[in-house]
Design a protein around this motif. Structure first.
Motif, PDB file in Angstrom:
ATOM      1  N   GLY A  69       0.822  -1.206   0.000  1.00 38.69           N
ATOM      2  CA  GLY A  69       0.000   0.000   0.000  1.00 38.69           C
ATOM      3  C   GLY A  69       0.857   1.257   0.000  1.00 38.69           C
ATOM      4  N   LEU A  70       1.923   1.249   0.816  1.00 38.82           N
ATOM      5  CA  LEU A  70       2.834   2.396   0.838  1.00 38.82           C
ATOM      6  C   LEU A  70       3.529   2.554  -0.519  1.00 38.82           C
ATOM      7  CD1 LEU A  70       4.413   1.911   4.385  1.00 38.82           C
ATOM      8  CD2 LEU A  70       2.839   3.728   3.687  1.00 38.82           C
ATOM      9  N   GLU A  71       3.957   1.448  -1.096  1.00 36.05           N
ATOM     10  CA  GLU A  71       4.628   1.513  -2.398  1.00 36.05           C
ATOM     11  C   GLU A  71       3.696   2.049  -3.475  1.00 36.05           C
ATOM     12  OE1 GLU A  71       7.859  -2.154  -1.827  1.00 36.05           O
ATOM     13  OE2 GLU A  71       5.976  -2.488  -2.899  1.00 36.05           O
ATOM     14  N   LYS A  72       2.409   1.705  -3.372  1.00 41.22           N
ATOM     15  CA  LYS A  72       1.428   2.211  -4.340  1.00 41.22           C
ATOM     16  C   LYS A  72       1.309   3.730  -4.207  1.00 41.22           C
ATOM     17  CE  LYS A  72      -2.042  -0.425  -4.815  1.00 41.22           C
ATOM     18  NZ  LYS A  72      -3.297  -1.175  -4.523  1.00 41.22           N
ATOM     19  N   LYS A  73       1.269   4.206  -2.970  1.00 39.69           N
ATOM     20  CA  LYS A  73       1.200   5.656  -2.751  1.00 39.69           C
ATOM     21  C   LYS A  73       2.479   6.344  -3.224  1.00 39.69           C
ATOM     22  CE  LYS A  73      -1.905   5.289   1.239  1.00 39.69           C
ATOM     23  NZ  LYS A  73      -2.055   5.499   2.705  1.00 39.69           N
ATOM     24  N   ILE A  74       3.607   5.667  -3.018  1.00 43.24           N
ATOM     25  CA  ILE A  74       4.878   6.234  -3.474  1.00 43.24           C
ATOM     26  C   ILE A  74       4.872   6.373  -4.999  1.00 43.24           C
ATOM     27  CG2 ILE A  74       7.351   5.736  -3.730  1.00 43.24           C
ATOM     28  CD1 ILE A  74       7.222   4.506  -0.886  1.00 43.24           C
ATOM     29  N   ARG A  75       4.364   5.343  -5.684  1.00 45.64           N
ATOM     30  CA  ARG A  75       4.305   5.424  -7.154  1.00 45.64           C
ATOM     31  C   ARG A  75       3.408   6.572  -7.611  1.00 45.64           C
ATOM     32  NH1 ARG A  75       4.162  -0.285  -6.587  1.00 45.64           N
ATOM     33  NH2 ARG A  75       1.895  -0.312  -6.821  1.00 45.64           N
ATOM     34  N   HIS A  76       2.284   6.762  -6.892  1.00 44.64           N
ATOM     35  CA  HIS A  76       1.392   7.861  -7.244  1.00 44.64           C
ATOM     36  C   HIS A  76       2.094   9.206  -7.052  1.00 44.64           C
ATOM     37  CE1 HIS A  76      -2.223  10.234  -7.698  1.00 44.64           C
ATOM     38  NE2 HIS A  76      -2.065  10.752  -6.478  1.00 44.64           N
ATOM     39  N   GLU A  77       2.768   9.373  -5.918  1.00 42.43           N
ATOM     40  CA  GLU A  77       3.481  10.628  -5.682  1.00 42.43           C
ATOM     41  C   GLU A  77       4.606  10.825  -6.692  1.00 42.43           C
ATOM     42  OE1 GLU A  77       2.724  13.019  -3.605  1.00 42.43           O
ATOM     43  OE2 GLU A  77       0.999  11.940  -2.794  1.00 42.43           O
ATOM     44  N   GLN A  78       5.245   9.733  -7.100  1.00 39.67           N
ATOM     45  CA  GLN A  78       6.312   9.816  -8.083  1.00 39.67           C
ATOM     46  C   GLN A  78       5.758  10.297  -9.427  1.00 39.67           C
ATOM     47  OE1 GLN A  78       9.686   9.186  -7.370  1.00 39.67           O
ATOM     48  NE2 GLN A  78       9.915  10.210  -9.352  1.00 39.67           N
ATOM     49  N   GLU A  79       4.554   9.834  -9.771  1.00 45.12           N
ATOM     50  CA  GLU A  79       3.921  10.301 -11.012  1.00 45.12           C
ATOM     51  C   GLU A  79       3.643  11.802 -10.942  1.00 45.12           C
ATOM     52  OE1 GLU A  79       0.440   7.981 -11.608  1.00 45.12           O
ATOM     53  OE2 GLU A  79       1.517   6.121 -12.006  1.00 45.12           O
ATOM     54  N   LEU A  80       3.150  12.261  -9.788  1.00 44.60           N
ATOM     55  CA  LEU A  80       2.913  13.694  -9.610  1.00 44.60           C
ATOM     56  C   LEU A  80       4.219  14.476  -9.715  1.00 44.60           C
ATOM     57  CD1 LEU A  80       0.340  13.665  -6.649  1.00 44.60           C
ATOM     58  CD2 LEU A  80      -0.125  13.929  -9.086  1.00 44.60           C
ATOM     59  N   LEU A  81       5.261  13.910  -9.111  1.00 45.62           N
ATOM     60  CA  LEU A  81       6.572  14.565  -9.154  1.00 45.62           C
ATOM     61  C   LEU A  81       7.078  14.671 -10.586  1.00 45.62           C
ATOM     62  CD1 LEU A  81       9.104  15.653  -7.648  1.00 45.62           C
ATOM     63  CD2 LEU A  81       9.877  13.286  -7.473  1.00 45.62           C
ATOM     64  N   ASP A  82       6.997  13.577 -11.330  1.00 44.15           N
ATOM     65  CA  ASP A  82       7.475  13.577 -12.715  1.00 44.15           C
ATOM     66  C   ASP A  82       6.663  14.534 -13.578  1.00 44.15           C
ATOM     67  OD1 ASP A  82       9.304  11.674 -11.961  1.00 44.15           O
ATOM     68  OD2 ASP A  82       8.128   9.963 -12.703  1.00 44.15           O
ATOM     69  N   THR A  83       5.338  14.565 -13.359  1.00 43.97           N
ATOM     70  CA  THR A  83       4.480  15.478 -14.134  1.00 43.97           C
ATOM     71  C   THR A  83       4.840  16.929 -13.849  1.00 43.97           C
ATOM     72  OG1 THR A  83       2.675  13.882 -14.097  1.00 43.97           O
ATOM     73  CG2 THR A  83       2.098  16.159 -14.602  1.00 43.97           C
ATOM     74  N   ALA A  84       5.032  17.243 -12.561  1.00 38.14           N
ATOM     75  CA  ALA A  84       5.388  18.617 -12.193  1.00 38.14           C
ATOM     76  C   ALA A  84       6.729  19.025 -12.790  1.00 38.14           C
ATOM     77  CB  ALA A  84       5.418  18.749 -10.665  1.00 38.14           C
TER      78      ALA A  84
END
Length: 884
Positions: free
Chosen positions: A651-666
């Motif tokens: 679950g934490l890794e899934k959230k990390i991937r989501h935040e990573q996508e936001l980071l890459d998009t930004a």
């Protein structure tokens, strides 16, 4: 902003549907308007039409919608969709020709004397009509016109009477053949592809492996499997309805009294029952039986049903004439003759060889012509009598158009929903729920149940299912089958026809019910049946084999059954073998020990060594299988402690991937900022910092001992996998090597038959032209290729052929190679003769002794006991999340 436009999309669609605007235009219209608004707003406020889309731009998503429209249009040629107009035609034809009316009247007479008998007869007929028509409106109206006055006249409670009729009419949504199941199968076929991709990505992220074993993949479904899967749940629902009415009648006899039949139960009565009941049952048998037996695809079965309905309508509409039953009799005789020809003669025109074959084809053609005559005759009757065929065709065209236009509109709406990130929003919401798959599933089913208050089943199936099904199917914890999910959704959607305020079955019944029956009484009557439907939903959800067993059984017993080596069958296959070994009192071990005493020296060295190695490996295979079950027990013991940690970390890794996508998009957006737009840069830099901070915080929540815990558990699962894989290798080898040796012995007669031709070849090589002789040598080599264990002969002949075929043919060298072939042949004769007398019986006994255990995987197909066991075993859902 994407969420704002997503809300606008839903609001426009809901407003249009609520105002009574046609669904076919409300769905694509909402999509086009919202995409246009988002593009215009983006251009006006952000300088780019793409600004307010989750990804891509308006052109991409409009094109995607158009592509979806075109895809659905061409999908008309697929089995899952072409069957829709055929089944609709069948249902409307049976209703318009008054066959449904005859069924209701006759069954009411038959069941009337039983407490609640009229209600039970309505349920029984509803089930029959569901299996022959599947048209809810026609069934409810027919039963409302015929049964409701009779039930009220016999002092039935208005609530019970209307509830029974409305609920029985909706059985066509779940009892096959059903339009709902066909549409669900079509939607789930696409959903399983997406779910498979998502599960593979999850496996890669969790394990680092590039490819996922096929045993973990998501299996698709078809309309035929959906029909099979829904059959038993449909019967469960019918049984619950009948049981409820019977209990209600016993507790409150005044509200559901028994009704005595005024006539006599004589021969004429039973003849009328048979004439009324047998034809629809025969049609059900032909339609569903042809699918179950694998004789016909779903669309072919639909054609059978449509033709059968027209023949039945032909004699019902022409009742009282001298030739009433002549077309039907011609059709029955023609079908009997065709079945006889197919079972007796070679009916493939290209395959005809004898005069008997030609006679069979001629008889079959004559019978087919007679069948066509009966169809034309029946069709002419339905056209001329009350213009029935014209009305049926018109209603079929309207209903089919409605279904397909909604499919087209839903394709456009789905594209818009994805354009604004709706699909990912739903996925994130479901994945964020505590409790794993079952929480997600219950939420989804609750949403579908509530939507059923307001939307038709088609809108729910084509709008909601493509969004939620991939998420549910991809989850490895429940590892559900697509057919189970489809049947569960079908059962749930069925309630949409009963639930106020927009229950369509209630509207249909209200239109034909007398004014004395109040709408409130109708609403009160369906409450018990809605509860029964929810109870059936719970029963099927709790016990998946009710859905999965029948499709598995039909698949595994068919001629196209998966081979025993199929990876998805191995877990259950090993349980089956272990059960046989436990019941065999050491028979297999004794067989192996006896085989170890065989004299294998008579075989060629390489072959004998392989057979000996295989036999010796048999006991190791048994030990490995036992070790696999021991390792499985260890895994099960450790998973109670391991699973909560796994869920937490994944679950934490899934959230990390989501935040990573936001980071890459930004970061990407920051790189695109032009000029001195300090405000935009500052905002994006803040988003980058926040995302990085969230990632760091999430990583800090991963327990420090996770790597050690994961490594320890991985060793346990690896030990189980290694034991299973070793068992499979050794078990296969224990059978295959001995089987190949026996196959070589079986070719001895053909081997001996080639001796004279082989010896005559010397003279040909010596005197013939090399450019012609090498072809004869090659032909002889091919003859030996058809016989096992002749590699040494073939090799020598091949070398001789090459000597003759070279630019400078060398006949003497070719003869030397030919002499080697003769020597190898003589050696083959010797060992084959010895093996025939000294070894055949022992190897045969050995193979017979391990065929159904160690030799199971290498058999060409499953035998009946294996198929039945595997169908039952694989009908249960097996949690595979520990492998992710």
């Amino acid at each position: 902003m994407e969420i704002l436009f997503l809300a606008i999309l839903v609001l426009i669609m809901a407003t249009a549907l609520g105002s009574g605007y046609p669904v076919a235009f409300a769905l694509p219209g909402a999509a086009i308007i919202t995409i246009g608004l988002a593009a215009g707003s983006g251009l006006l406020f952000a300088g780019s039409t793409d600004a307010y889309f989750h990804s891509g731009g308006p052109q991409q998503w409009l094109s995607a919608g158009v592509t979806n429209l075109r895809g659905v249009y061409w999908e008309v040629e697929r089995d899952t969709l072409i069957a829709i107009p055929l089944f609709i035609f069948m249902g409307i034809m049976l209703q318009r020709s008054k066959i449904a009316e005859d069924l209701l009247v006759t069954m009411a007479h038959l069941f009337g004397p039983v407490p609640g008998g009229l209600g039970i007869s309505v349920v029984f007929v509803g089930a029959l009509l569901a299996a022959t028509t599947g048209i809810v409106g026609a069934t409810v109206v027919a039963m409302g016109l015929i049964s409701l006055p009779a039930m009220l006249r016999n002092n039935y409670s208005p609530s019970l009477a209307t509830g029974t009729i409305a609920a029985s009419g909706t059985l066509g949504q779940i009892i096959p053949p059903s339009i709902v199941l066909i549409i669900l199968a079509d939607q789930l076929a696409s959903a399983t592809d997406q779910a498979s991709t998502a599960r593979k990505a999850l496996y890669k992220e969790a394990t680092g492996e590039l490819s996922m074993p096929s045993v973990f993949d998501v299996a698709s479904t078809s309309a035929g499997e959906m029909f099979l899967g829904a059959f038993i749940p449909g019967l469960v629902l019918v049984g619950l309805y009948m049981l409820y009415i019977l209990i209600f009648a016993i507790i409150r006899p005044s509200s559901a009294p028994a009704v005595k039949y005024a006539g006599k139960f004589n021969g004429a009565f039973w003849a009328n029952v048979a004439l009324t009941l047998i034809p629809p049952l025969a049609l059900i048998f032909l339609v569903l039986g042809s699918i179950i037996a694998g004789i016909a695809t779903v669309n072919q079965a639909g054609a059978i049903g449509a033709a059968g309905a027209m023949i039945m309508a032909g004699y019902r509409l022409a009742a009282g004439r001298k030739t009433t039953y002549v077309p039907a009799i011609i059709a029955l005789v023609s079908l009997g003759v065709i079945a006889f020809c197919l079972s007796t003669y070679e009916m493939n025109i290209k395959g005809m060889q004898t005069s008997q074959d030609r006679l069979g084809v001629m008889i079959g053609l004559a019978a087919s012509a007679a069948l066509i005559v009966s169809l034309i005759w029946s069709g002419w009757r339905t056209l001329k009598i009350e213009n029935t065929l014209h009305g049926v065709m018109l209603e079929t065209a309207k209903t089919t158009s409605l279904v397909f236009i909604i499919l087209l509109g839903a394709a456009m709406l789905t594209a818009a929903f994805r354009a604004f990130g709706g699909e990912e929003l739903v996925r994130e919401f479901l994945n964020s729920l505590p409790g794993g798959f079952w929480t997600q599933f219950i939420i989804v089913m609750a949403v579908i149940f509530v939507l059923g208050f307001f939307l038709d089943f088609i809108e729910i199936a084509v709008v909601v299912v493509p969004i939620v099904a991939p998420i549910l199917l991809a989850d490895p914890e429940a590892n559900i089958t697509a057919v189970w999910l489809g049947v569960m959704i079908g059962l749930n959607i069925q309630t949409s026809f009963l639930t106020p305020p927009f229950g369509f079955a209630l509207f249909y019944l209200r239109g034909v019910a007398p004014a004395a029956v109040k709408t409130v009484q109708m609403y009160k009557g369906v409450i018990a049946f809605i509860c029964l439907q929810l109870l059936a939903l719970g029963i099927v959800g709790f016990y998946p084999p009710l859905v999965n067993y029948l499709p598995n059984r039909v698949s595994y017993l068919s001629d196209t059954s998966p081979p025993p080596r199929n990876p998805k069958l191995q877990y259950c296959m090993e349980e089956y073998v272990a059960g046989l070994l436990a019941d065999g009192n050491g028979t297999v071990v004794k067989t192996l020990q006896t085989a170890q005493g065989l004299d294998l020296s008579v075989l060629p060295k390489k072959m004998g060594s392989a057979v000996k190695k295989g036999i010796d490996g048999g006991e190791e295979a048994l030990a490995s299988l036992q070790a696999a079950f021991v390792a499985e027990t260890a895994v099960e013991a450790a998973q109670a402690e391991y699973r909560p940690k796994l869920r937490l970390v994944r679950g934490l890794e899934k959230k990390i991937r989501h935040e990573q996508e936001l980071l890459d998009t930004a970061k990407t957006m920051l790189g695109r900022v032009q000029g001195d737009n300090a405000a935009a840069k500052s905002r994006l830099e803040g988003e980058i910092a926040a995302a990085q901070s969230s990632i760091d915080a999430l990583k800090a929540q991963i327990p420090a001992e996770w790597e050690e815990t994961h490594t320890t558990f991985a060793k346990l699962t690896k030990a189980e996998d290694d034991a299973r894989n070793n068992y499979r290798r050794k078990a296969d080898a224990s059978y295959e090597a001995a089987f190949e040796a026996l196959e070589a012995m079986n070719g001895t007669e053909a081997f001996i038959a080639l001796e004279q031709d082989l010896r005559d070849l010397r003279a040909t090589i010596e005197t013939g032209a090399p450019d012609e002789t090498h072809e004869l040598v090659n032909e002889m080599s091919r003859k030996f290729s058809d016989i096992e264990a002749t590699d040494d002969v073939k090799s020598a002949l091949s070398k001789a052929r090459r000597k003759l075929k070279s630019k400078s043919p060398d006949v003497p060298e070719a003869l030397k190679e030919y002499d080697k072939a003769i020597k190898a042949y003589e050696s083959g004769k010797v060992w084959r003769a010895k093996a025939e007398t000294e070894l055949r019986a022992g190897l045969t006994t050995y193979l017979d002794g391990i065929r159904t255990t160690l030799g199971t995987r290498v058999q060409p197909k499953l035998d009946r006991p294996q198929a039945l066991y595997l169908a039952s075993c694989s009908a249960h859902h097996r949690d595979i999340s520990l492998n992710f």
